[in-house]
Design an enzyme around this catalytic site. Structure first.
Site, mmCIF file in Angstrom:
data_model
loop_
_atom_site.group_PDB
_atom_site.id
_atom_site.type_symbol
_atom_site.label_atom_id
_atom_site.label_comp_id
_atom_site.label_asym_id
_atom_site.label_seq_id
_atom_site.Cartn_x
_atom_site.Cartn_y
_atom_site.Cartn_z
ATOM 1 N N LYS A 44 0.769 -1.195 0.068
ATOM 2 C CA LYS A 44 -0.149 0.149 0.147
ATOM 3 C C LYS A 44 0.852 1.214 -0.123
ATOM 4 C CE LYS A 44 -3.826 -2.571 2.073
ATOM 5 N NZ LYS A 44 -4.394 -2.856 3.526
ATOM 6 N N GLN A 88 -4.931 -1.620 9.651
ATOM 7 C CA GLN A 88 -4.663 -3.034 9.270
ATOM 8 C C GLN A 88 -5.367 -4.260 9.797
ATOM 9 O OE1 GLN A 88 -3.211 -3.585 5.958
ATOM 10 N NE2 GLN A 88 -3.968 -5.752 6.352
ATOM 11 N N ASP A 111 -11.127 2.539 4.036
ATOM 12 C CA ASP A 111 -11.572 1.215 3.839
ATOM 13 C C ASP A 111 -12.895 1.142 3.929
ATOM 14 O OD1 ASP A 111 -9.354 -0.361 3.676
ATOM 15 O OD2 ASP A 111 -8.922 -0.633 5.801
#
Ligand SMILES: NC(=O)c1ccc[n+]([C@@H]2O[C@H](COP(=O)([O-])OP(=O)(O)OC[C@H]3O[C@@H](n4cnc5c(N)ncnc54)[C@H](OP(=O)(O)O)[C@@H]3O)[C@@H](O)[C@H]2O)c1
Length: 279
Positions: A44, A88, A111
């Site tokens: 990422k 994460q 997200d």
């Protein structure tokens, strides 16, 4: 359907948009030393750098307390140089994942895991939608797969793939069926699908004989097999499908590309170039 090629195109588009926004920043938060998570975060960051997005790396020790993590999220919420915040998953067992995800500002929730983001999609006014289902829709659009009035079957009902994919297909005026582990006669549903999305996580759930000839097949599954990575759909289904995504090289590369798109969207919200619902 070549996800690697489309992802490269989207990443290049993002790279041209970023300079028009001044600066764009994504903060990633990783707790602990899970090797797979470390690889995802590295990818990422690389993708951000390539697109001109500032990536801020917050790597905390596994024993970090929930309160300390919540304090960091609050700081990132308040930091104007941070457009998007990505925590994460999975988090260590002693941390309440839901509580942390709810602490991320819905304006920075790139997200799309905050209940407010999920609710906006449900209400047909999407803000941030999870990247994988967005990637699925981008592939269908790129390959001009007709959706209006078509029968779409989604196998899997997770909150990060199956459910949002079903809602996006519904928004595109497909007639949507959602299948899951208790579905009776999976083959019957799959056989009627003009568009099939398989998001299960089990190799061979969909076999060639189940697939409707000429249909569009999106294989989200990422399963480790002896021969390497494979999807949920048997590869020989390509002989009957009209279009199909390979694994690897299909949906996988799209996920990071759509995360970058979501980060640009967050910058547009910050700058008032896009109106945030209810603001
Ligand atoms: N390419 C990417 O970027 C990407 C991103 C995310 C996920 N993935 C992959 O996509 C797959 C799905 O991920 P996920 O997070 O959605 O998984 P998940 O949360 O485990 O959900 C799997 C879904 O499949 C259903 N299911 C399980 N066995 C089934 C069967 N035999 N027949 C029909 N349905 C069945 C489950 O039903 P129940 O609800 O009844 O349990 C569940 O809804 C995984 O392989 C994952 O690695 C790929």
């Amino acid at each position: 359907m070549d996800g690697a090629a489309l992802a490269a195109k989207i990443r290049a588009e993002v790279a041209t948009e970023v300079p028009q926004l001044g600066s764009v920043g994504l903060a990633t938060v990783l707790v602990g030393d899970d090797p797979a998570s470390e690889i995802y975060i590295r990818r990422k960051h690389e993708a951000c750098r390539e697109a001109g997005i500032e990536a801020y790396d917050h790597h905390l020790p596994a024993e970090t307390s929930e309160d300390d993590l919540l304090r960091l999220v609050a700081e990132l919420n308040a930091d104007d140089s941070v457009d998007g915040i990505l925590v994460q998953l999975p988090l260590p067992d002693h941390i309440d994942e839901g509580r942390v995800l709810r602490a991320v500002s819905p304006r920075k929730d790139v997200d799309g895991f905050h209940p407010a983001s999920a609710g906006q999609l449900y209400l047909d006014e999407p803000t941030f939608v999870p990247a994988t289902p967005l990637g699925i829709m981008a592939l269908l659009e790129e390959y001009r797969v007709p959706l209006e009035g078509k029968r779409a079957v989604v196998i899997g009902r997770s909150t990060i793939v199956g459910k949002p994919a079903a809602l996006l297909l519904l928004r595109a005026n497909a007639t949507v069926t959602v299948c899951h582990s208790r579905t009776a006669d999976l083959a019957e549903h799959v056989g009627r699908a003009d568009v099939l999305v398989a998001a299960v996580g089990k190799a061979g759930v969909v076999t060639k004989d189940m697939v409707r000839p000429g249909s569009a097949v999106i294989d989200v599954g990422m399963n480790r097999a002896e021969a390497g990575l494979c999807g949920d759909v048997d590869p020989d289904a390509a002989e009957v499908a009209g279009v199909i995504t390979p694994v690897p090289g299909g949906v996988g590369p799209m996920t990071i590309a759509m995360l970058l798109r979501n980060t640009v969207k967050a910058a547009n919200y910050r700058l008032g170039r896009l109106a945030f619902p209810g603001a």
